[in-house]
Design a protein around this motif. Structure first.
Motif, short mmCIF file in Angstrom:
data_model
loop_
_atom_site.label_atom_id
_atom_site.label_comp_id
_atom_site.label_asym_id
_atom_site.label_seq_id
_atom_site.Cartn_x
_atom_site.Cartn_y
_atom_site.Cartn_z
N ALA A 35 79.40 8.45 156.94
CA ALA A 35 79.53 9.62 156.08
C ALA A 35 79.31 9.21 154.63
O ALA A 35 79.81 8.19 154.18
N VAL A 36 78.54 10.03 153.91
CA VAL A 36 78.27 9.79 152.49
C VAL A 36 79.30 10.56 151.66
O VAL A 36 79.39 11.77 151.77
N PRO A 37 80.08 9.85 150.85
CA PRO A 37 81.08 10.53 150.03
C PRO A 37 80.42 11.46 149.00
O PRO A 37 79.30 11.21 148.55
N ALA A 38 81.14 12.49 148.63
CA ALA A 38 80.67 13.41 147.60
C ALA A 38 80.35 12.62 146.34
O ALA A 38 81.07 11.70 145.96
N GLY A 39 79.26 12.96 145.71
CA GLY A 39 78.84 12.30 144.49
C GLY A 39 77.83 11.19 144.70
O GLY A 39 77.22 10.73 143.75
N LEU A 40 77.66 10.73 145.94
CA LEU A 40 76.70 9.67 146.23
C LEU A 40 75.43 10.19 146.90
O LEU A 40 74.51 9.41 147.18
N GLU A 41 75.37 11.49 147.16
CA GLU A 41 74.24 12.05 147.89
C GLU A 41 72.90 11.75 147.21
O GLU A 41 71.94 11.35 147.85
N ASP A 42 72.82 11.96 145.89
CA ASP A 42 71.57 11.75 145.18
C ASP A 42 71.15 10.28 145.21
O ASP A 42 69.97 9.97 145.37
N ALA A 43 72.10 9.36 145.07
CA ALA A 43 71.78 7.93 145.11
C ALA A 43 71.29 7.52 146.49
O ALA A 43 70.37 6.71 146.61
N VAL A 44 71.87 8.10 147.55
CA VAL A 44 71.43 7.79 148.91
C VAL A 44 70.03 8.35 149.15
O VAL A 44 69.17 7.67 149.72
N ARG A 45 69.77 9.56 148.67
CA ARG A 45 68.42 10.13 148.81
C ARG A 45 67.40 9.30 148.03
O ARG A 45 66.28 9.08 148.50
N ASP A 46 67.78 8.83 146.85
CA ASP A 46 66.89 7.99 146.05
C ASP A 46 66.59 6.69 146.79
O ASP A 46 65.44 6.23 146.84
N ALA A 47 67.60 6.08 147.39
CA ALA A 47 67.41 4.86 148.18
C ALA A 47 66.46 5.12 149.34
O ALA A 47 65.58 4.31 149.63
N GLN A 48 66.61 6.26 150.01
CA GLN A 48 65.72 6.61 151.11
C GLN A 48 64.29 6.76 150.62
O GLN A 48 63.35 6.24 151.23
N ASP A 49 64.12 7.47 149.50
CA ASP A 49 62.78 7.71 148.95
C ASP A 49 62.08 6.41 148.55
O ASP A 49 60.87 6.30 148.69
N GLN A 50 62.84 5.44 148.05
CA GLN A 50 62.24 4.21 147.53
C GLN A 50 62.23 3.06 148.53
O GLN A 50 61.70 1.99 148.23
N CYS A 51 62.77 3.27 149.71
CA CYS A 51 62.85 2.21 150.71
C CYS A 51 61.45 1.77 151.18
O CYS A 51 60.67 2.59 151.68
N ALA A 52 61.15 0.49 151.00
CA ALA A 52 59.84 -0.05 151.39
C ALA A 52 59.62 0.03 152.90
O ALA A 52 58.50 0.25 153.36
N GLY A 53 60.69 -0.14 153.67
CA GLY A 53 60.56 -0.12 155.13
C GLY A 53 60.69 1.26 155.74
O GLY A 53 60.54 1.42 156.95
N GLU A 54 60.97 2.26 154.90
CA GLU A 54 61.19 3.63 155.37
C GLU A 54 62.18 3.66 156.54
O GLU A 54 61.98 4.32 157.54
N CYS A 55 63.27 2.90 156.38
CA CYS A 55 64.22 2.73 157.48
C CYS A 55 65.55 3.43 157.26
O CYS A 55 66.44 3.29 158.10
N ILE A 56 65.70 4.16 156.17
CA ILE A 56 66.95 4.88 155.88
C ILE A 56 66.81 6.31 156.36
O ILE A 56 65.86 7.01 155.98
#
Length: 76
Positions: free
Chosen positions: A51-72
């Motif tokens: 579960a992603v805590p409130a307030g971290l959603e944008d950072a998690v989406r950013d990590a997904q968008d920038q992931c080189a392996g597209e594994c998130i």
């Protein structure tokens, strides 16, 4: 929102950990894993859904968008 990492596709570059260290960590095997309340979710893959805590959603989406392996993967 929940998130998990497909370790089979992980490149181990650590960008996710740089962007959102509260949710992602690199382990000794060189692969990224998600954390939930500072506990690493083992096993990896979809069984490591966290579960992603409130307030971290944008950072998690950013990590997904920038992931080189597209594994998130995010589940809303």
């Amino acid at each position: 929102m929940k998130v998990w990492i497909d370790q089979k596709a992980c490149t181990g570059d650590g960008l996710c950990e740089d962007l959102c260290p509260a949710m992602f960590t690199l382990r000794d095997d060189g692969l990224a894993y998600v954390k939930e309340a500072d506990v690493v979710r083992i096993p990896g893959g979809s069984a490591g859904l966290a579960a992603v805590p409130a307030g971290l959603e944008d950072a998690v989406r950013d990590a997904q968008d920038q992931c080189a392996g597209e594994c998130i993967f995010i589940e809303e």
